[in-house]
Scaffold this motif. Structure first.
Motif, PDB file in Angstrom:
ATOM      1  N   THR A 121     -15.923  -2.163  46.622  1.00  0.00           N
ATOM      2  CA  THR A 121     -16.039  -2.710  45.268  1.00  0.00           C
ATOM      3  C   THR A 121     -16.683  -1.710  44.321  1.00  0.00           C
ATOM      4  N   LEU A 122     -17.726  -1.040  44.766  1.00  0.00           N
ATOM      5  CA  LEU A 122     -18.413  -0.086  43.901  1.00  0.00           C
ATOM      6  C   LEU A 122     -17.521   1.104  43.547  1.00  0.00           C
ATOM      7  N   GLY A 123     -16.519   1.376  44.375  1.00  0.00           N
ATOM      8  CA  GLY A 123     -15.597   2.472  44.091  1.00  0.00           C
ATOM      9  C   GLY A 123     -14.249   2.015  43.577  1.00  0.00           C
ATOM     10  N   ASN A 124     -14.140   0.737  43.240  1.00  0.00           N
ATOM     11  CA  ASN A 124     -12.866   0.170  42.819  1.00  0.00           C
ATOM     12  C   ASN A 124     -12.708   0.289  41.302  1.00  0.00           C
ATOM     13  N   PRO A 125     -11.742   1.064  40.820  1.00  0.00           N
ATOM     14  CA  PRO A 125     -11.567   1.240  39.371  1.00  0.00           C
ATOM     15  C   PRO A 125     -11.243  -0.062  38.652  1.00  0.00           C
ATOM     16  N   LYS A 126     -10.576  -0.994  39.341  1.00  0.00           N
ATOM     17  CA  LYS A 126     -10.248  -2.275  38.719  1.00  0.00           C
ATOM     18  C   LYS A 126     -11.524  -3.059  38.415  1.00  0.00           C
ATOM     19  N   THR A 127     -12.478  -3.032  39.344  1.00  0.00           N
ATOM     20  CA  THR A 127     -13.745  -3.737  39.139  1.00  0.00           C
ATOM     21  C   THR A 127     -14.545  -3.094  38.016  1.00  0.00           C
ATOM     22  N   ILE A 128     -14.594  -1.772  38.017  1.00  0.00           N
ATOM     23  CA  ILE A 128     -15.318  -1.038  36.975  1.00  0.00           C
ATOM     24  C   ILE A 128     -14.730  -1.348  35.602  1.00  0.00           C
ATOM     25  N   ALA A 129     -13.405  -1.319  35.511  1.00  0.00           N
ATOM     26  CA  ALA A 129     -12.741  -1.586  34.231  1.00  0.00           C
ATOM     27  C   ALA A 129     -13.012  -3.008  33.759  1.00  0.00           C
ATOM     28  N   PHE A 130     -13.038  -3.959  34.688  1.00  0.00           N
ATOM     29  CA  PHE A 130     -13.255  -5.353  34.301  1.00  0.00           C
ATOM     30  C   PHE A 130     -14.646  -5.548  33.705  1.00  0.00           C
ATOM     31  N   TYR A 131     -15.666  -5.061  34.400  1.00  0.00           N
ATOM     32  CA  TYR A 131     -17.032  -5.354  33.962  1.00  0.00           C
ATOM     33  C   TYR A 131     -17.511  -4.467  32.811  1.00  0.00           C
TER      34      TYR A 131
END
Length: 206
Positions: A121-131
């Motif tokens: 999760t910490l390396g997931n670009p989708k998660t980073i972009a969302f938050y």
């Protein structure tokens, strides 16, 4: 406090983002198939913890820090992409054994699954972009208090991710008998590896 419209909008946006196939859900399905329900929920717990970390960073000003420490975030971006590639390599070359349905997972496997969930999760670009990009459009972060974060956003995030992740786990376990052979597992894990490499490439391309 958040009004009902903001709560529903955030829940819907998070649910859709979580359900879109990505490294996290790919790993969740692969681990659920190979290790069963308990292992799947350990991965899911790690994924949720990673999401809560980014939620907290967003609420408490990580987006503002990113504007002033661009070099640091470039380093984080490359590090996250490298880690996703490393996970992809592990998934691609994993040594699979035929699944023994009903075999209990070892404590070491459960801990490893949870840690992998967090790191993915910490390396997931989708998660980073969302938050860091989408969340500020959905909620006015400047108006969020510690109380609202702790009593509304955190429980809401856990509930939404647990609901979406549980559906993926139960679906994976339901078809587990169809993927019990080494060949089927190899295809599943290599598919997950391809998704992780694609996510790493997307992160570096931005």
């Amino acid at each position: 406090m958040l009004d009902l419209t903001q709560v529903l909008t955030y829940s819907a946006a998070l649910g859709i983002a979580a359900a879109i196939p990505g490294p996290g859900m790919a790993a969740l399905v692969a681990r659920s198939v190979s290790g069963g329900t308990l292992l799947g929920f350990c991965v899911l717990g790690g994924l949720i913890l990673g999401d809560l970390s980014y939620l907290s960073f967003a609420v408490f000003g990580l987006a503002m820090l990113a504007e002033h420490f661009n070099a640091l975030f470039q380093l984080v971006r490359w590090g996250a992409a490298a880690y996703l590639c490393y996970l992809a390599w592990q998934f691609w070359f994993a040594n699979h054994q035929a699944i023994e349905v009903g075999k209990p997972a070892q404590r070491k496997e459960l801990l490893s699954a949870a840690i992998s969930g967090v790191t993915i999760t910490l390396g997931n670009p989708k998660t980073i972009a969302f938050y860091l990009a989408l969340l500020p459009l959905v909620i006015n972060l400047e108006a969020i208090s510690i109380q609202t974060w702790a009593l509304t956003l955190v429980p809401l995030t856990v509930l939404v991710l647990l609901s979406v992740g549980s559906m993926f786990i139960l679906a994976a376990v339901r078809i587990r008998h169809l993927l019990s052979s080494q060949r089927a597992q190899r295809r599943l894990f290599r598919g997950a590896a391809i998704i992780m490499v694609a996510a790493a490439a997307a992160m570096l391309a931005r």
